[in-house]
Design an enzyme around this catalytic site. Structure first.
Site, PDB file in Angstrom:
ATOM      1  N   GLU A  96      18.974 -24.268 -49.061  1.00  0.00           N
ATOM      2  CA  GLU A  96      20.340 -24.800 -49.074  1.00  0.00           C
ATOM      3  C   GLU A  96      20.788 -25.282 -50.446  1.00  0.00           C
ATOM      4  O   GLU A  96      21.919 -25.074 -50.845  1.00  0.00           O
ATOM      5  CB  GLU A  96      20.475 -25.954 -48.067  1.00  0.00           C
ATOM      6  CG  GLU A  96      21.894 -26.136 -47.522  1.00  0.00           C
ATOM      7  CD  GLU A  96      22.818 -27.014 -48.340  1.00  0.00           C
ATOM      8  OE1 GLU A  96      24.041 -26.922 -48.173  1.00  0.00           O
ATOM      9  OE2 GLU A  96      22.328 -27.810 -49.170  1.00  0.00           O
ATOM     10  N   ASP A  97      19.881 -25.950 -51.183  1.00  0.00           N
ATOM     11  CA  ASP A  97      20.305 -26.435 -52.495  1.00  0.00           C
ATOM     12  C   ASP A  97      19.235 -26.136 -53.540  1.00  0.00           C
ATOM     13  O   ASP A  97      18.043 -26.087 -53.218  1.00  0.00           O
ATOM     14  CB  ASP A  97      20.606 -27.938 -52.434  1.00  0.00           C
ATOM     15  CG  ASP A  97      21.566 -28.363 -53.537  1.00  0.00           C
ATOM     16  OD1 ASP A  97      22.106 -27.471 -54.230  1.00  0.00           O
ATOM     17  OD2 ASP A  97      21.782 -29.582 -53.718  1.00  0.00           O
ATOM     18  N   HIS A 100      18.271 -31.487 -47.431  1.00  0.00           N
ATOM     19  CA  HIS A 100      19.630 -30.926 -47.552  1.00  0.00           C
ATOM     20  C   HIS A 100      19.957 -30.853 -49.049  1.00  0.00           C
ATOM     21  O   HIS A 100      19.246 -30.191 -49.787  1.00  0.00           O
ATOM     22  CB  HIS A 100      20.562 -31.837 -46.738  1.00  0.00           C
ATOM     23  CG  HIS A 100      21.878 -31.224 -46.375  1.00  0.00           C
ATOM     24  ND1 HIS A 100      22.729 -31.799 -45.461  1.00  0.00           N
ATOM     25  CD2 HIS A 100      22.514 -30.113 -46.809  1.00  0.00           C
ATOM     26  CE1 HIS A 100      23.823 -31.046 -45.343  1.00  0.00           C
ATOM     27  NE2 HIS A 100      23.706 -30.022 -46.157  1.00  0.00           N
ATOM     28  N   ILE A 123      20.061 -31.686 -53.051  1.00  0.00           N
ATOM     29  CA  ILE A 123      19.080 -32.291 -53.952  1.00  0.00           C
ATOM     30  C   ILE A 123      19.673 -32.480 -55.336  1.00  0.00           C
ATOM     31  O   ILE A 123      20.687 -31.857 -55.690  1.00  0.00           O
ATOM     32  CB  ILE A 123      17.789 -31.440 -54.068  1.00  0.00           C
ATOM     33  CG1 ILE A 123      18.103 -30.033 -54.604  1.00  0.00           C
ATOM     34  CG2 ILE A 123      17.053 -31.361 -52.737  1.00  0.00           C
ATOM     35  CD1 ILE A 123      16.860 -29.193 -54.878  1.00  0.00           C
ATOM     36  N   HIS A 183      17.522 -35.656 -43.396  1.00  0.00           N
ATOM     37  CA  HIS A 183      18.106 -35.973 -42.086  1.00  0.00           C
ATOM     38  C   HIS A 183      17.010 -36.122 -41.029  1.00  0.00           C
ATOM     39  O   HIS A 183      16.895 -35.282 -40.133  1.00  0.00           O
ATOM     40  CB  HIS A 183      19.081 -34.880 -41.643  1.00  0.00           C
ATOM     41  CG  HIS A 183      20.219 -34.642 -42.575  1.00  0.00           C
ATOM     42  ND1 HIS A 183      21.173 -35.606 -42.873  1.00  0.00           N
ATOM     43  CD2 HIS A 183      20.583 -33.548 -43.276  1.00  0.00           C
ATOM     44  CE1 HIS A 183      22.060 -35.094 -43.717  1.00  0.00           C
ATOM     45  NE2 HIS A 183      21.716 -33.852 -43.983  1.00  0.00           N
ATOM     46  N   ASN A 215      25.838 -34.930 -47.354  1.00  0.00           N
ATOM     47  CA  ASN A 215      25.625 -33.511 -47.596  1.00  0.00           C
ATOM     48  C   ASN A 215      24.887 -33.295 -48.913  1.00  0.00           C
ATOM     49  O   ASN A 215      23.847 -32.668 -48.953  1.00  0.00           O
ATOM     50  CB  ASN A 215      26.970 -32.776 -47.598  1.00  0.00           C
ATOM     51  CG  ASN A 215      26.804 -31.273 -47.547  1.00  0.00           C
ATOM     52  OD1 ASN A 215      26.258 -30.671 -48.462  1.00  0.00           O
ATOM     53  ND2 ASN A 215      27.246 -30.662 -46.449  1.00  0.00           N
ATOM     54  N   ASP A 216      25.429 -33.841 -49.999  1.00  0.00           N
ATOM     55  CA  ASP A 216      24.834 -33.593 -51.312  1.00  0.00           C
ATOM     56  C   ASP A 216      24.893 -34.860 -52.160  1.00  0.00           C
ATOM     57  O   ASP A 216      25.673 -35.784 -51.873  1.00  0.00           O
ATOM     58  CB  ASP A 216      25.599 -32.441 -52.005  1.00  0.00           C
ATOM     59  CG  ASP A 216      24.850 -31.858 -53.193  1.00  0.00           C
ATOM     60  OD1 ASP A 216      23.640 -32.124 -53.330  1.00  0.00           O
ATOM     61  OD2 ASP A 216      25.471 -31.127 -53.979  1.00  0.00           O
ATOM     62  N   ASN A 264      31.480 -31.738 -49.644  1.00  0.00           N
ATOM     63  CA  ASN A 264      30.204 -31.028 -49.578  1.00  0.00           C
ATOM     64  C   ASN A 264      29.476 -31.101 -50.921  1.00  0.00           C
ATOM     65  O   ASN A 264      28.942 -32.149 -51.277  1.00  0.00           O
ATOM     66  CB  ASN A 264      30.481 -29.583 -49.119  1.00  0.00           C
ATOM     67  CG  ASN A 264      29.252 -28.893 -48.592  1.00  0.00           C
ATOM     68  OD1 ASN A 264      28.228 -28.830 -49.250  1.00  0.00           O
ATOM     69  ND2 ASN A 264      29.327 -28.381 -47.380  1.00  0.00           N
ATOM     70  N   ASP A 318      30.665 -24.439 -50.791  1.00  0.00           N
ATOM     71  CA  ASP A 318      29.537 -25.303 -50.436  1.00  0.00           C
ATOM     72  C   ASP A 318      29.025 -26.014 -51.703  1.00  0.00           C
ATOM     73  O   ASP A 318      29.779 -26.749 -52.337  1.00  0.00           O
ATOM     74  CB  ASP A 318      28.464 -24.445 -49.736  1.00  0.00           C
ATOM     75  CG  ASP A 318      27.520 -25.256 -48.868  1.00  0.00           C
ATOM     76  OD1 ASP A 318      27.091 -26.321 -49.309  1.00  0.00           O
ATOM     77  OD2 ASP A 318      27.194 -24.819 -47.755  1.00  0.00           O
ATOM     78  N   ASN A 319      27.805 -25.758 -52.130  1.00  0.00           N
ATOM     79  CA  ASN A 319      27.260 -26.516 -53.259  1.00  0.00           C
ATOM     80  C   ASN A 319      27.743 -26.003 -54.609  1.00  0.00           C
ATOM     81  O   ASN A 319      28.036 -24.822 -54.767  1.00  0.00           O
ATOM     82  CB  ASN A 319      25.733 -26.480 -53.226  1.00  0.00           C
ATOM     83  CG  ASN A 319      25.196 -27.194 -52.002  1.00  0.00           C
ATOM     84  OD1 ASN A 319      25.860 -28.055 -51.444  1.00  0.00           O
ATOM     85  ND2 ASN A 319      24.010 -26.822 -51.577  1.00  0.00           N
TER      86      ASN A 319
HETATM   87 CA   LIG Z   1      25.996 -28.347 -49.020  1.00  0.00          CA
HETATM   88 CA   LIG Z   2      23.120 -30.637 -55.280  1.00  0.00          CA
END
Ligand SMILES: [Ca+2]
Ligand SMILES: [Ca+2]
Length: 354
Positions: free
Chosen positions: A53-54, A114, A116, A133, A167-168, A223, A268-269
C-alpha cells in the site's frame, strides 16, 4: 396539514439523498482510460503478493514497503496473515524484496500496516513510522531500523483520541508528524453513507509530544500526505474529491491552503521525486471495480506525475497505466535514480527502470 408538511419534507430529503447518490455513482463511474502506459523495463516484485500500500525510499536507495493491509470494503487475499514491512535495495542490479524481522514485544499477529513515513535523525538513525490498524483501530508505531540485522526494533505505540481512521502520515521530527483521516465513521456501512452524502468531516492532524491539533479540515476523504523536499509545503490527496491540496507549512505546524490541483481519478498516496520535486500520485482509475472486486475484470492501475506543483498550471502526465492485467489497485509510486516502485492496496508491486 401537519402530515402533508411532514410528507413533503420527507420527499424532499429523499430526493436530496437520491441526488447525492447519483452524484456519488457518477464520481465512481470513471471510464477506463484507453491507452496503457508502461515503461519498457518493468517486472513484478517477487515475494509481494498481498499488497504494497505505501512505499518510502531513503536517500540511500533503501525502500520500505508496507504489505498486507486489511481495510474495510477492500479486497484482501490473505485475511489471516499478519502484515509485513519489506525492504528493497534499489542500488542492486536485481533488487529483491526481503521481509524485515520485527523485534519481540510487538504484537505482530495484529500488525495491519497502512501508510508509512521514514525519518532520519541527526545521528543518522533511521526511524520508520507506520500507521497500524490492530482490530481496525488506528495507532502510529515507531520503529528503529537496524540495517545490518535487517530488522525493525519497536520503540513506541502512539494513540490519541484524534488519531482515528488514519490513512497516511509524514514525519517531520522526533515524534512529530502529520496524519490524515480518511473517514469520520468507523463502520464500513456508515463510511459508505458518509461518502454518498459527501460529508466533508475528515482532516489533517498535527501531532507532536507537546501539542496535537487539527490543522486542515473539510476533506471528503484525506488520504496520502507528503512534504516538499524543502519541507515548506505539504501535499494532501483527497481521494474521493479527486484532488491534491497544496498547503504552506508554518513553524508551529499550522497549514494554509494555497491551491487545489483537480484531477480526474481517485488519488491515493503521494510521494515526491527528490530529483525534481514533482509529485508522484498512485491513483485508482476504476474505483467501482475496487469496491466490487471481480478477478475476471479487475481494477486497473494509474500513476500520475505532477510537475511544477507551485506554478499557475502544473503539468500532469501519466507515468503508468494498466487495466489490471499486470497490476491491480495501485496506491503509490516512488522513484529513486531512474527506478520506480509502484505499490498496490492488496495486489502485487511493480519495479520499473525508467
Ligand atoms: Ca493511502
Ligand atoms: Ca506515506
Amino acid at each position: 396539514m401537519r402530515k402533508l408538511v411532514a410528507l413533503t419534507l420527507l420527499g424532499a430529503s429523499l430526493a436530496s439523498v437520491w441526488q447525492r447518490f447519483l452524484a456519488f455513482r457518477d464520481k465512481l463511474n470513471i471510464s477506463q482510460k484507453e491507452e496503457p502506459v508502461e515503461p519498457q523495463n518493468c517486472h513484478l516484485v517477487e515475494g509481494i503478493e498481498y499488497g504494497s500500500e505505501d512505499i518510502d525510499i531513503l536517500p540511500s536507495g533503501l525502500a520500505f514497503i508496507s504489505s498486507g493491509l486489511k481495510y474495510p470494503g477492500m479486497p484482501n487475499f490473505a485475511p489471516d496473515e499478519p502484515g509485513k514491512i519489506f525492504l528493497m535495495n534499489l542500488n542492486e542490479q536485481n533488487p529483491r524484496a526481503q521481509a524485515l524481522k520485527i523485534s519481540d514485544g510487538f504484537d505482530q499477529e495484529l500488525f495491519n500496516p497502512h501508510g508509512i513515513s521514514t525519518f532520519i535523525d541527526k545521528d543518522y538513525t533511521v526511524y520508520l513510522y507506520v500507521v497500524n490498524h490492530p482490530h481496525m483501530k488506528s495507532t502510529v508505531e515507531i520503529f528503529k531500523f537496524e540495517e545490518q540485522q535487517r530488522s525493525l526494533v519497536h520503540l513506541k505505540t502512539i494513540k490519541h483520541k484524534l488519531l482515528k481512521r488514519v490513512n497516511d502520515i509524514v514525519v517531520l521530527g522526533p515524534e512529530q508528524f502529520y496524519a490524515t483521516r480518511d473517514h469520520y465513521f468507523t463502520s464500513f456501512f456508515m463510511s459508505l453513507i458518509e461518502m454518498i452524502l459527501d460529508l466533508r468531516w475528515c482532516y489533517v492532524l498535527f501531532y507532536s509530544p507537546r501539542e496535537v491539533k487539527v490543522v486542515a479540515k473539510g476533506f471528503n476523504s484525506a488520504n496520502g500526505i507528503t512534504v516538499s523536499p524543502d519541507q515548506k509545503y505539504v501535499y494532501v490527496a483527497d481521494v474521493m474529491a479527486k484532488n491534491i491540496h497544496v498547503m504552506k507549512k508554518h513553524d508551529n505546524g499550522d497549514l494554509t491552503q494555497l491551491k487545489v490541483i483537480q484531477l480526474d481519478t481517485l488519488v491515493d498516496n503521494l510521494t515526491v521525486d527528490p530529483a525534481t520535486g514533482d509529485i508522484l500520485a498512485g491513483c485508482h482509475p476504476n474505483p467501482l471495480k475496487l469496491l466490487f472486486y471481480n478477478p475476471e475484470d479487475p481494477p486497473g492501475s494509474e500513476v500520475l506525475r505532477i510537475q511544477n506543483v507551485l506554478s499557475e498550471e502544473p503539468g500532469v502526465s501519466t507515468v503508468y497505466a494498466n487495466n489490471g492485467s499486470v497490476l491491480q489497485g495501485s496506491s503509490v509510486a516512488s522513484v529513486y535514480q531512474g527506478k520506480m516502485l509502484i505499490g498496490t492496496i492488496f495486489h502485487k508491486a511493480l519495479y520499473c527502470e525508467l
